[in-house]
Design an enzyme around this catalytic site. Sequence first.
Site, short mmCIF file in Angstrom:
data_model
loop_
_atom_site.label_atom_id
_atom_site.label_comp_id
_atom_site.label_asym_id
_atom_site.label_seq_id
_atom_site.Cartn_x
_atom_site.Cartn_y
_atom_site.Cartn_z
N GLU A 1 63.94 22.03 53.52
CA GLU A 1 63.94 23.26 54.31
C GLU A 1 65.15 23.41 55.22
O GLU A 1 65.59 24.53 55.50
CB GLU A 1 62.66 23.32 55.16
CG GLU A 1 61.38 23.56 54.39
CD GLU A 1 61.23 25.01 53.95
OE1 GLU A 1 62.10 25.82 54.28
OE2 GLU A 1 60.25 25.32 53.27
N SER B 1 0.07 5.97 68.51
CA SER B 1 -0.22 4.59 68.92
C SER B 1 1.02 3.81 69.34
O SER B 1 0.91 2.63 69.65
CB SER B 1 -0.90 3.85 67.75
OG SER B 1 -2.15 4.42 67.46
#
Length: 677
Positions: free
Chosen positions: A81, A341
């Site tokens: 680029e 329980s």
Amino acid sequence: MRAHHWLFAVALALTIGAGGRDAADRWIAATPLPALLTTTGTEVLDRSGRPLRIYTVADGRWRLAPGPVDPAFTDMLIAYEDRRYHSHSGVDLRAMLRAAAQAVAQGGIVSGASTLTMQVARLMEEGSTGEWAGKLRQIRLALALERRLTKDEILRIYLSRAPYGGNIEGIRAATLAWFGKEPARLTPAEAALLVALPQSPETRRPDRHPAAAQGARDRVLDRMAQSGVLSHDDAEAAKLDPVPTARRPFPALAPHLSDRALAESPSALHHDLTIDAALQAQLETLAARAVRGLPGGVSVAILLANHRSGEILASVGSAGYAGGARQGFVDMTKALRSPGSTLKPAIYAMAFDRGLAHPQTLIDDAPARFGDYAPQNFDGHFRGEVTVTDALRQSLNIPPVRLMDAIGPAHLMDVMRRAGMRPELPGDHAGLAVALGGVGVSLSDMVQLYAALARGGEAIPLHWRQGAEGASTRILGRAAAWQVGDILSGLAPPPNAPARALAYKTGTSYGHRDAWALGWDGAHVAGVWIGRPDGTPVPGAFGGDLAAPILFEAFQRLKPAFDPLPRPPPETLIVGTAELPQPLRHFAGRGAAFVTDKGAPELIFPPDGARLAGEAPGLPVKVRGGTPPYTWLANGTPRLTGIRGEQANIPGLGKGFSQIAVIDAAGRSARITIRLD
């Protein structure tokens, strides 16, 4: 762009470079800069820094702060680029002159001259490059950026904002979406594709246009071979790699906990949790599998922690993070439910700690009434005199209520709160029913309580944020906690699970609304809840059948072998019933000192083996001796309770053989067998 536009830009650049330096400096210095800080999505990370969940930014784009990036990618990017990126001041005049000359000669654009800095300027303004005014604005902003930022800072903005197709922006979002990994290590093929995508992110999207994506990638590879960034052989080999044809999902583990972290600190971009991502993924899969075949609307929650450090390693709030009948968006690790329980171990531990009972103490499992409260066993039957160990292992209801009556339910609530729980009571009054689940608690609460039992009675705050450790609090004695763990480790495990690997307890709340299993080994503690988030019953759901297998499997997903449970503390009294001190041999309960002992009850009518005619008012019975009140049973089912007289009539007996039994207040019994014609 037409050729004269390029000439205008070049002329402007030359003017800035060759003359009017002071005016140009003022012009550049006066450039208004867009916000330099890139908004990125919030990331929730596990204990090793791996992403658990990633959120989009406000407009729905996936954009993440760049982390370490493979240097090979940045070398490719700059070589392709902007070869003179590190030497120009934002505008590459040589590239502009070349592009302008080619445009004039060919009558159109042949090559671009936009630098990486100019691309950053365009990304920051989200502007167009197609008009000369837009190009001029980008040139000015690029020059200003170069004066105020370093090259690395400019490159970092590019890596955060470059488009990679759809709503994907930035290198990290791109590598996670297209390759399922972080950008720290990339193959040449992967790096080349990421260089090519931002040039035309929509027409080269690999999931929609794989051929175009591959062609663009291969052109980048060819250029890299020509410029010497890659060898010719490496470039040709990279062309053989397939391009991805589908986006990978972004991490979305521990969604409920991630949402909670975000809600607590909405401005934080990173949340570091104690969760283990691999374990979390396995337990979420386990939860989803567990509800297959269960009735509609049933969900499951799992919580697993290290009880030595207090770190929560996995938190599964539902069987799937979605709406629908299962209401997966509800975090059931925090929802208030009845524990059934599963509070019983704490009651027994408190009794041991207070010297009221010992694991080998005998206790009566016989019908009893405490004011207006007359608890029953789950199966409706009574076992008479049993050891405390058997009472807990069989999860009988009468013995823990007897103990709770002696201890006081307010003391249980105090222990729960000091353990770090947040119980909620109906009417804000603690009655004896709390012993059997008459209190609202969450799965997180219960795991917190069991962690204290696992730590020898020392509670430590469980936490899911790294660095959130808290101080420990002793709530029970070491010996009492160990004794409960030793009893629970003797429970039969689910099929194919190892014996005595976990100290665990199951529970089922009233109406089968909640099925529980909680347990620990020498290092970890976990809890499982199964039920419907809306609280409606799940007929036939039992903690032992549904939740216990998931509990054991969760531990097996965590590690290959269970950590051994601790040895008893030196102060632990380990003896049989006959060797206990006299007051501990039999639990008498409150008021026992004021009861006159008349000996064991004797059933004197009818005589054993009698054959009688059935009578409409019922069968007349008579007892002698024992301590009232009496409970009369027929065929194991209580028919009359709280009877203080020695005579009674048992109604509802059918023809045939029946077993008649009487149990006095001390739990002693007598029984006969008769036949009714």
